[in-house]
Design a protein around this motif. Sequence first.
Motif, PDB file in Angstrom:
ATOM      1  N   LYS A 198       6.458 -14.931   2.345  1.00 18.32           N
ATOM      2  CA  LYS A 198       5.293 -14.200   2.853  1.00 18.32           C
ATOM      3  C   LYS A 198       4.526 -15.084   3.821  1.00 18.32           C
ATOM      4  N   LYS A 211       7.151  -5.938   8.455  1.00 20.38           N
ATOM      5  CA  LYS A 211       5.762  -5.639   8.121  1.00 20.38           C
ATOM      6  C   LYS A 211       5.702  -4.158   7.753  1.00 20.38           C
ATOM      7  N   GLY A 252       0.132 -10.248   7.048  1.00 22.28           N
ATOM      8  CA  GLY A 252       0.900  -9.239   6.330  1.00 22.28           C
ATOM      9  C   GLY A 252       2.395  -9.243   6.598  1.00 22.28           C
TER      10      GLY A 252
END
Lengths: 113, 118
Positions: free
Chosen positions: A58, A78, A62
């Motif tokens: 991650k 995403k 986002g």
Amino acid sequence: AQSVTQLDSQVPVFEEAPVELRCNYSSSVSVYLFWYVQYPNQGLQLLLKYLSGSTLVKGINGFEAEFNKSQTSFHLRKPSVHISDTAEYFCAVRKTGGFKTIFGAGTRLFVKA
Amino acid sequence: EPEVTQTPSHQVTQMGQEVILRCVPISNHLYFYWYRQILGQKVEFLVSFYNNEISEKSEIFDDQFSVERPDGSNFTLKIRSTKLEDSAMYFCASSELERGLAGGETQYFGPGTRLLVL
């Protein structure tokens, strides 16, 4: 030697839609993997990197990427993009213990309203 | 947040002239790099620098290029006799020393210097 192939030069997508930017790499030695973003008239900014461990990484804003060793891929995803995500995205590799970063040709993500 | 800065943002020079591109890396970083991006092409590694010497360089980085850390804050790239094909965006980057993670350090990039050789 290492090489990086970004399979799409441009990806147009509507706002709030999901997106995947594809990256494949080639290397005879172990590598670290990176995704960078470049906004207009700015330098490259690291989004995320894969060093070891969990194959799902991650990053900021986002974004996430999944390392797949068998397919030598490191695709960036995403779930819902914003207009502000419009930028050029670069996949890159560096051999472990090395200094030289090898970049792909870049994918221009264009988010439409 | 600390950032890498580069000067000038744009440089126009005549073929055969010497140019010096300047960079101020993030203050506690120990590794320094130069990359270039010719218009429409990939970002290419030129050189890395650590402990006052070149640690790795690419085949692009020939005798017309040199790097220097003249003081505690600046890192420079000199092109001795510029050619038309040196026209590109030049990026400086720096990274910390992360023990046990050689090669995995995050490289922080400056905004670039656009060099145009006429």
